[in-house]
Design an enzyme around this catalytic site. Structure first.
Site, short mmCIF file in Angstrom:
data_model
loop_
_atom_site.label_atom_id
_atom_site.label_comp_id
_atom_site.label_asym_id
_atom_site.label_seq_id
_atom_site.Cartn_x
_atom_site.Cartn_y
_atom_site.Cartn_z
N CYS A 33 -31.33 -31.84 9.98
CA CYS A 33 -31.70 -33.19 9.56
C CYS A 33 -32.67 -33.84 10.56
O CYS A 33 -32.58 -33.60 11.76
CB CYS A 33 -30.47 -34.06 9.48
SG CYS A 33 -29.25 -33.46 8.33
N ARG A 69 -38.05 -28.37 11.30
CA ARG A 69 -36.64 -28.36 11.71
C ARG A 69 -35.75 -27.71 10.67
O ARG A 69 -34.64 -27.30 10.96
CB ARG A 69 -36.16 -29.81 11.91
CG ARG A 69 -36.78 -30.50 13.09
CD ARG A 69 -36.49 -31.99 13.04
NE ARG A 69 -35.10 -32.29 13.23
CZ ARG A 69 -34.56 -32.65 14.38
NH1 ARG A 69 -35.30 -32.75 15.45
NH2 ARG A 69 -33.28 -32.93 14.48
N TRP A 79 -30.48 -31.53 5.90
CA TRP A 79 -30.00 -30.15 5.83
C TRP A 79 -28.54 -30.27 5.44
O TRP A 79 -27.71 -30.78 6.20
CB TRP A 79 -30.18 -29.48 7.19
CG TRP A 79 -29.83 -28.04 7.23
CD1 TRP A 79 -30.62 -27.00 6.82
CD2 TRP A 79 -28.62 -27.45 7.72
NE1 TRP A 79 -29.96 -25.81 7.02
CE2 TRP A 79 -28.74 -26.05 7.57
CE3 TRP A 79 -27.44 -27.96 8.26
CZ2 TRP A 79 -27.73 -25.17 7.94
CZ3 TRP A 79 -26.43 -27.08 8.64
CH2 TRP A 79 -26.60 -25.70 8.48
N ASN A 93 -28.04 -38.24 10.99
CA ASN A 93 -27.98 -36.84 11.45
C ASN A 93 -26.61 -36.64 12.08
O ASN A 93 -26.14 -37.53 12.81
CB ASN A 93 -28.99 -36.56 12.56
CG ASN A 93 -30.42 -36.59 12.08
OD1 ASN A 93 -30.69 -36.75 10.89
ND2 ASN A 93 -31.35 -36.44 13.01
N GLY A 94 -26.01 -35.47 11.89
CA GLY A 94 -24.72 -35.19 12.52
C GLY A 94 -23.63 -35.03 11.48
O GLY A 94 -23.90 -34.91 10.29
N GLU A 124 -30.57 -8.32 18.29
CA GLU A 124 -31.68 -9.20 17.92
C GLU A 124 -32.49 -8.62 16.76
O GLU A 124 -32.90 -9.35 15.85
CB GLU A 124 -32.56 -9.45 19.16
CG GLU A 124 -33.83 -10.26 18.94
CD GLU A 124 -33.58 -11.68 18.43
OE1 GLU A 124 -32.43 -12.12 18.36
OE2 GLU A 124 -34.58 -12.33 18.05
N LYS A 177 -32.97 -10.62 13.32
CA LYS A 177 -34.30 -10.95 12.78
C LYS A 177 -34.41 -10.45 11.34
O LYS A 177 -34.89 -11.16 10.47
CB LYS A 177 -35.39 -10.26 13.58
CG LYS A 177 -36.16 -10.85 14.70
CD LYS A 177 -36.60 -12.23 14.78
CE LYS A 177 -35.53 -13.29 14.81
NZ LYS A 177 -35.40 -14.00 16.08
N GLU A 233 -32.07 -12.54 8.90
CA GLU A 233 -32.35 -13.96 8.68
C GLU A 233 -33.60 -14.19 7.85
O GLU A 233 -33.68 -15.18 7.13
CB GLU A 233 -32.41 -14.74 9.99
CG GLU A 233 -33.66 -14.52 10.82
CD GLU A 233 -33.70 -15.39 12.07
OE1 GLU A 233 -33.47 -16.60 11.96
OE2 GLU A 233 -33.99 -14.85 13.14
N HIS A 269 -16.56 4.22 17.17
CA HIS A 269 -15.30 3.48 17.12
C HIS A 269 -15.16 2.67 15.84
O HIS A 269 -14.33 1.77 15.77
CB HIS A 269 -15.17 2.58 18.35
CG HIS A 269 -15.16 3.37 19.62
ND1 HIS A 269 -14.10 4.17 19.98
CD2 HIS A 269 -16.11 3.54 20.58
CE1 HIS A 269 -14.38 4.78 21.13
NE2 HIS A 269 -15.60 4.41 21.51
N LYS A 315 -34.56 -24.93 12.13
CA LYS A 315 -35.16 -24.59 13.43
C LYS A 315 -34.38 -25.21 14.57
O LYS A 315 -34.27 -24.63 15.64
CB LYS A 315 -36.62 -25.08 13.44
CG LYS A 315 -37.39 -24.69 14.69
CD LYS A 315 -37.67 -23.21 14.73
CE LYS A 315 -38.29 -22.74 16.02
NZ LYS A 315 -38.09 -21.28 16.19
C1 F6R Z 1 -33.05 -16.88 15.25
C2 F6R Z 1 -33.07 -18.18 15.87
C3 F6R Z 1 -31.77 -18.82 16.19
C4 F6R Z 1 -31.89 -19.66 17.48
C5 F6R Z 1 -30.60 -20.44 17.71
C6 F6R Z 1 -30.63 -21.21 19.00
O1 F6R Z 1 -34.34 -16.40 15.05
O2 F6R Z 1 -34.10 -18.74 16.10
O3 F6R Z 1 -30.74 -17.90 16.30
O4 F6R Z 1 -32.15 -18.81 18.55
O5 F6R Z 1 -30.40 -21.33 16.65
O6 F6R Z 1 -31.70 -22.10 19.03
P1 F6R Z 1 -32.26 -22.66 20.38
O7 F6R Z 1 -32.86 -21.54 21.13
O8 F6R Z 1 -33.27 -23.70 19.99
O9 F6R Z 1 -31.08 -23.25 21.11
#
Ligand code: F6R
Length: 661
Positions: free
Chosen positions: A2, A31, A89, A114-115, A535, A539, A542, A558, A656
């Site tokens: 948000c 965001r 959001w 927000n929140g 990771e 990637k 997501e 395991h 984001k």
């Molecule tokens: C995945 C991604 C998220 C962020 C996570 C933490 O590609 O971007 O997993 O890494 O939400 O975000 P930050 O780094 O902004 O605390």
């Protein structure tokens, strides 16, 4: 997640308020959100008008244009006394037009929030008991009613907001307007909110970029603050204790360059390509053309904390957590100091007896991640010294920690973190070196070798980006095996739909073509490449929505090995070094069960891995190898998502900046 924006223009009729709000919402789109709206108070005692949509800001602009809202998109600009806007959001209630903010309450009040309000059920019942009718399924609507009740009781806006805020449990940043009032009143607790000022116009926003440079200076409200922004007056701020509070204004430098695709189709692709420059910027203060690590760049106070700490405790989420996990190998090996990487959302609720005496490092691209902020605060309470590693220097986390090392990756717009990840790794390796040097565990020879490799890092990253073509091919194969061309073995006893569309009793994916999907991709690695396997899987899932799992290569047998069959693609990360043979043996376990191996190997990896698909990369040395291995995995995910036609920069359900718990 948000986002809030609001404006009180300095003079009546001089500003296109609706136009400003819509542009500001567009600037905070990165965001992540799923509905958007604005509300304004008309001048001369006018009422509150609201416009909202389910979907993107472009749709909201279209609706404003079509309805002539505020004069947006041509015609006479309406005389508007104040306005607020929001990108939502969804948490409580679907992302519909009705649940979008601003949320109205009787009496001509509107709020954006927000929140999460944790006691919303309780408050809703109380408010219903007093005759309030609810229009939305949101937790936020209780704030609108509480605020409107305060106004009806004859209080001024500030008093009404303070009284409403006092009844809320949970995290919030909220801004409100009301009929006949040329002002915005706002409050925050546990969720960031800032006030801006520029040429007499007052602004409120959850994030400085949304103001697009319109504010010449900004101040960050402290937890518990309420603020009143009224035309022609200075912002009035009242602390949690009810006293007038002076908060520090900061000049906002030049407006941040608007995010620009620069010829790329997606921000993610542009940001992947920017990694050589981002890594160079991240290390610039610490690594010169010659010589060893420039520890002076850490600053005296941080150096003391690095030298004195009994342990290093890293808190982070998602991709940043994977960077933290890699750093653990570096700190423990180079500095001989215990180091833990913690998922922030778990850490914040853990009794951590080791926190006191630790250097707690909070790693976050945005610096606004609610769980990471709370985890750092929890560590501080237990006596830890804090350090933030952030890409956004003027972020809540950087301010709360009091000390920050910047990543300097440049603004990251794509929801999937890419260049920030490699910049985080670079800064964390510098930190590990610095701690080792301060503690006297780093030999001159090792320091010289690692710093020389870091100097080569931008060039090595450029080299690994050249694997783009190979990654595109691998992505094509992985996607095609995910989207199904695989015949179900008869003995599996799975009934097929026999071509009948719509037959009951069978998963729709299995109907009609006697084919089955392969639901997953495996990523395996060891040592510093184990977090990278996690990771790579994150990637891929997501942005392409293909299920993927990262696994420590030695852990396969395991449990996870049970998934492997002739349809399972497995990406193997194979650097050189002591663990190369071990990784090769784990890859062989997959191959022996028919799994399809895709091996990303260091040029110097001498271990024999029998696989049809091997791509080689010059990774410099074992220390920087996890950084150099990252871009091909990002490209693999990018092309898988592109082939599947996914919304790469704004994957579904994600944001984001994750500002809720
Ligand atoms: C995945 C991604 C998220 C962020 C996570 C933490 O590609 O971007 O997993 O890494 O939400 O975000 P930050 O780094 O902004 O605390």
């Amino acid at each position: 997640m948000c986002g809030i924006v609001g404006v009180v223009p300095s003079g009546v009729g001089g500003m296109d308020v609706a136009g400003f709000l819509l542009e500001a919402l567009a600037l905070q789109e990165y965001r992540g959100y799923d509905s958007a709206g604005i509300a304004v108070v008309d001048c001369d005692g006018g009422g509150v008008r609201r416009l909202a949509v389910s979907g993107r800001v472009a749709k909201l602009k279209e609706a404003a244009r079509a309805g002539g809202f505020g004069g947006f998109g041509g015609g006479t600009v309406d005389a508007i006394a104040a306005g607020i806007g929001h990108t939502r959001w969804a948490t409580h209630g679907a992302p519909t037009e009705r649940n979008a903010h601003p949320i109205l309450a009787g009496g001509g009040a509107a709020i954006v929030h927000n929140g999460i309000i944790e006691n919303h059920d309780e408050l809703r019942a109380e408010l219903r008991g007093r005759g309030r009718r609810f229009r939305t399924q949101t937790d936020s609507e209780v704030i609108a009613h509480l605020f409107a009740e305060g106004l009806r009781a004859g209080g001024d806006s500030l008093r009404a907001m303070r009284s409403a805020a006092g009844k809320l449990r949970g995290a919030f940043a909220v801004a409100a307007i009301a009929r006949g009032r040329g002002e915005i009143v706002c409050a925050r607790r546990g969720s960031p909110l800032l006030v801006g000022e520029g040429e007499g116009t007052l602004f409120v926003s959850s994030d400085a970029p949304a103001l697009g440079g319109a504010a010449k200076r900004v101040l960050h409200l402290a937890d518990g603050d309420c603020a009143l922004l009224r035309a022609g007056e200075k912002a009035r701020i009242v602390s949690a204790g009810g006293r007038r509070a002076g908060r520090q204004w900061r000049q906002t430098g030049a407006a941040r360059a608007a995010a620009n695709l620069g010829g790329y189709r997606h921000f993610m692709k542009k940001e992947i390509a920017e990694q050589p420059q981002a890594a160079a910027a991240a290390m610039a203060d610490f690594v010169g053309r010659t010589g060893g690590l420039r520890t002076g760049a850490f600053g005296g106070e941080l150096l003391r904390a690095m030298r004195d700490c009994r342990s290093v405790n890293i808190v982070a989420c998602g991709t940043s957590y994977h960077a933290a996990m890699t750093a653990r190998y570096w700190v423990e090996t180079l500095a001989g100091t215990p180091c833990r990487a913690n998922v922030a959302s778990e850490y914040r609720y853990r009794a951590d007896p080791g926190a006191g005496g630790s250097l707690t490092v909070a790693v976050s691209q945005s610096g606004e991640t609610a769980d990471t902020i709370a985890a750092a605060a929890a560590a501080k309470e237990k006596g830890a010294r804090l350090l933030a590693i952030v890409n956004e220097s003027d972020s809540t986390l950087a301010r709360d920690c009091g000390r920050a090392l910047p990543m300097r990756a440049g603004m990251e717009v794509g929801v999937a973190s890419t260049k920030a990840f490699t910049a985080q790794l670079t800064v964390l390796l510098l930190l590990a070196l610095g701690i080792a040097k301060e503690k006297g565990t780093l030999s001159a020879r090792v320091e010289k070798g690692i710093v020389a490799s870091l100097r080569r890092l931008p060039e090595l990253l450029r080299g690994s980006l050249l694997l783009e073509g190979v990654m595109r091919k691998w992505a094509g194969e992985i996607v095609s095996c995910h989207s199904g061309s695989l015949v179900i073995p008869a003995k599996a006893g799975i009934q097929t739909g026999g071509g009948g569309k719509g037959k009951a009793g069978l998963d729709s994916r299995f109907r009609g073509n006697d084919k089955v999907f392969n639901d997953g991709v495996l990523f395996i690695g060891r040592g510093g490449h184990y977090p990278l396997a996690l990771e790579g899987a994150l990637k891929l899932k997501e942005i392409s929505y293909i299920h993927a799992e990262g696994c420590a290569a030695g852990e396969l047998k395991h449990g996870t090995l049970a998934l492997v069959d002739a349809h399972m693609p497995a990406v193997v990360l194979a650097p050189g070094g002591a663990l190369a043979e071990k990784t090769a043996a784990n890859a062989a376990e997959i191959a022996a069960r028919g799994g399809r191996l895709y091996v990303l190997a260091a040029e110097n990896c001498g271990a024999r891995i029998a696989a049809r698909k091997i791509a080689r990369v010059d990774d410099g040395c074992e220390w920087i190898s996890p950084i150099v291995f990252a871009p091909p995995l990002q490209l693999l995910a990018y092309y898988a998502a592109k082939i599947r036609g996914a919304d790469i920069d704004k994957p579904r359900n994600l944001a984001k900046s994750v500002t809720v718990e």
